[in-house]
Design a protein around this motif. Structure first.
Motif, PDB file in Angstrom:
ATOM      1  N   TRP A 246       0.838  -1.199   0.000  1.00 49.92           N
ATOM      2  CA  TRP A 246       0.000   0.000   0.000  1.00 49.92           C
ATOM      3  C   TRP A 246       0.873   1.249   0.000  1.00 49.92           C
ATOM      4  CZ3 TRP A 246      -4.500   0.290   4.106  1.00 49.92           C
ATOM      5  CH2 TRP A 246      -5.381   1.330   3.793  1.00 49.92           C
ATOM      6  N   MET A 247       1.856   1.303   0.890  1.00 55.12           N
ATOM      7  CA  MET A 247       2.727   2.477   0.982  1.00 55.12           C
ATOM      8  C   MET A 247       3.571   2.645  -0.285  1.00 55.12           C
ATOM      9  SD  MET A 247       1.762   3.760   3.814  1.00 55.12           S
ATOM     10  CE  MET A 247       0.157   2.955   3.665  1.00 55.12           C
ATOM     11  N   GLU A 248       4.010   1.529  -0.844  1.00 50.60           N
ATOM     12  CA  GLU A 248       4.763   1.579  -2.104  1.00 50.60           C
ATOM     13  C   GLU A 248       3.874   2.092  -3.239  1.00 50.60           C
ATOM     14  OE1 GLU A 248       6.871  -1.577  -5.085  1.00 50.60           O
ATOM     15  OE2 GLU A 248       7.285  -1.802  -2.943  1.00 50.60           O
ATOM     16  N   ALA A 249       2.639   1.641  -3.274  1.00 48.18           N
ATOM     17  CA  ALA A 249       1.702   2.099  -4.307  1.00 48.18           C
ATOM     18  C   ALA A 249       1.465   3.605  -4.191  1.00 48.18           C
ATOM     19  CB  ALA A 249       0.384   1.335  -4.205  1.00 48.18           C
ATOM     20  N   ILE A 250       1.392   4.103  -2.972  1.00 48.87           N
ATOM     21  CA  ILE A 250       1.219   5.548  -2.776  1.00 48.87           C
ATOM     22  C   ILE A 250       2.432   6.288  -3.332  1.00 48.87           C
ATOM     23  CG2 ILE A 250       1.104   7.374  -1.038  1.00 48.87           C
ATOM     24  CD1 ILE A 250      -0.619   5.367   0.647  1.00 48.87           C
ATOM     25  N   ARG A 251       3.636   5.816  -2.985  1.00 52.67           N
ATOM     26  CA  ARG A 251       4.853   6.471  -3.495  1.00 52.67           C
ATOM     27  C   ARG A 251       4.897   6.458  -5.021  1.00 52.67           C
ATOM     28  NH1 ARG A 251       6.708   4.181   1.115  1.00 52.67           N
ATOM     29  NH2 ARG A 251       7.425   2.248   0.171  1.00 52.67           N
ATOM     30  N   ASN A 252       4.397   5.357  -5.612  1.00 50.24           N
ATOM     31  CA  ASN A 252       4.413   5.214  -7.070  1.00 50.24           C
ATOM     32  C   ASN A 252       3.178   5.796  -7.748  1.00 50.24           C
ATOM     33  OD1 ASN A 252       6.888   3.877  -7.000  1.00 50.24           O
ATOM     34  ND2 ASN A 252       5.910   1.882  -6.718  1.00 50.24           N
ATOM     35  N   LYS A 253       2.267   6.360  -6.943  1.00 50.61           N
ATOM     36  CA  LYS A 253       1.016   6.938  -7.459  1.00 50.61           C
ATOM     37  C   LYS A 253       0.227   5.903  -8.277  1.00 50.61           C
ATOM     38  CE  LYS A 253       2.707  11.664  -7.316  1.00 50.61           C
ATOM     39  NZ  LYS A 253       2.002  12.106  -6.144  1.00 50.61           N
ATOM     40  N   ASP A 254       0.212   4.677  -7.765  1.00 54.12           N
ATOM     41  CA  ASP A 254      -0.446   3.537  -8.402  1.00 54.12           C
ATOM     42  C   ASP A 254      -1.843   3.376  -7.789  1.00 54.12           C
ATOM     43  OD1 ASP A 254      -1.339   1.060  -9.263  1.00 54.12           O
ATOM     44  OD2 ASP A 254       0.516   0.009  -8.744  1.00 54.12           O
ATOM     45  N   LEU A 255      -2.802   4.086  -8.351  1.00 55.36           N
ATOM     46  CA  LEU A 255      -4.158   4.115  -7.806  1.00 55.36           C
ATOM     47  C   LEU A 255      -4.804   2.730  -7.789  1.00 55.36           C
ATOM     48  CD1 LEU A 255      -6.512   5.759  -6.677  1.00 55.36           C
ATOM     49  CD2 LEU A 255      -7.175   6.281  -9.043  1.00 55.36           C
ATOM     50  N   ASP A 256      -4.584   1.923  -8.815  1.00 49.98           N
ATOM     51  CA  ASP A 256      -5.221   0.602  -8.856  1.00 49.98           C
ATOM     52  C   ASP A 256      -4.766  -0.276  -7.689  1.00 49.98           C
ATOM     53  OD1 ASP A 256      -6.756   1.185 -11.098  1.00 49.98           O
ATOM     54  OD2 ASP A 256      -5.236   0.420 -12.483  1.00 49.98           O
ATOM     55  N   THR A 257      -3.474  -0.246  -7.372  1.00 52.83           N
ATOM     56  CA  THR A 257      -2.976  -1.040  -6.252  1.00 52.83           C
ATOM     57  C   THR A 257      -3.484  -0.491  -4.932  1.00 52.83           C
ATOM     58  OG1 THR A 257      -1.028  -1.749  -7.492  1.00 52.83           O
ATOM     59  CG2 THR A 257      -0.900  -1.899  -5.096  1.00 52.83           C
ATOM     60  N   VAL A 258      -3.539   0.825  -4.787  1.00 52.56           N
ATOM     61  CA  VAL A 258      -4.115   1.420  -3.570  1.00 52.56           C
ATOM     62  C   VAL A 258      -5.546   0.919  -3.405  1.00 52.56           C
ATOM     63  CG1 VAL A 258      -4.911   3.562  -2.477  1.00 52.56           C
ATOM     64  CG2 VAL A 258      -2.637   3.471  -3.543  1.00 52.56           C
ATOM     65  N   MET A 259      -6.313   0.947  -4.476  1.00 54.71           N
ATOM     66  CA  MET A 259      -7.718   0.552  -4.385  1.00 54.71           C
ATOM     67  C   MET A 259      -7.896  -0.938  -4.146  1.00 54.71           C
ATOM     68  SD  MET A 259      -9.044   3.325  -4.195  1.00 54.71           S
ATOM     69  CE  MET A 259     -10.568   2.492  -3.796  1.00 54.71           C
ATOM     70  N   ASP A 260      -6.921  -1.745  -4.519  1.00 51.66           N
ATOM     71  CA  ASP A 260      -6.996  -3.180  -4.259  1.00 51.66           C
ATOM     72  C   ASP A 260      -6.996  -3.472  -2.755  1.00 51.66           C
ATOM     73  OD1 ASP A 260      -6.986  -5.971  -5.176  1.00 51.66           O
ATOM     74  OD2 ASP A 260      -4.981  -6.011  -4.259  1.00 51.66           O
ATOM     75  N   MET A 261      -6.578  -2.521  -1.950  1.00 47.14           N
ATOM     76  CA  MET A 261      -6.553  -2.703  -0.498  1.00 47.14           C
ATOM     77  C   MET A 261      -7.955  -2.630   0.107  1.00 47.14           C
ATOM     78  SD  MET A 261      -3.426  -3.186   0.031  1.00 47.14           S
ATOM     79  CE  MET A 261      -2.114  -3.101  -1.172  1.00 47.14           C
TER      80      MET A 261
END
Length: 131
Positions: free
Chosen positions: A17-32
């Protein structure tokens, strides 16, 4: 899955989740998040449902230099299908070109859904200005 194994899996989800935030990866954030998730940001009304939570996170990720770091402390239910985390966070970003940092606490309630841990309730509470 033991309670400790479940806690370790959730901690790994936080890392992603934190890595996805750093990478601005919205799809991975939303997978949480679960489809029926509720997010309660500081000073605002609750945001209910994955589509609304997605819209909120999209706005967060557009902020200049937005980084979030959460320190999870996971407690898993005896039944092994629910967990909660009471932790601390630090969020930094630039506002009007100047760096700002917010420090606070949070609670995330996790539910095991189709074999994957999903956040069903996520609430952040900023500590406010330091004395």
């Amino acid at each position: 899955m033991t309670q400790q194994n479940a806690a370790d899996v959730i901690k790994a989800r936080y890392k992603a989740w934190m890595e996805a935030i750093r990478n601005k990866d919205l799809d991975t954030v939303m997978d949480m998040y679960a489809d029926d998730a509720t997010y309660m940001p500081p000073g605002r009304k609750p945001i209910v449902g994955k589509a609304a939570v997605r819209q909120n996170w999209a706005a967060y990720l557009q902020r200049d230099s937005f980084v979030a770091n959460y320190t999870p402390t996971i407690q898993v239910s005896q039944s092994g299908d629910m967990a909660f985390d009471i932790g601390h966070y630090e969020i930094s970003m630039k506002k009007d070109g100047q760096p700002v940092t917010f420090v606070g606490k949070y609670v995330v309630v996790w539910r095991l859904i189709d074999g994957q841990w999903k956040a069903v309730v996520d609430i952040d509470n900023d500590n406010g200005p330091s004395a």
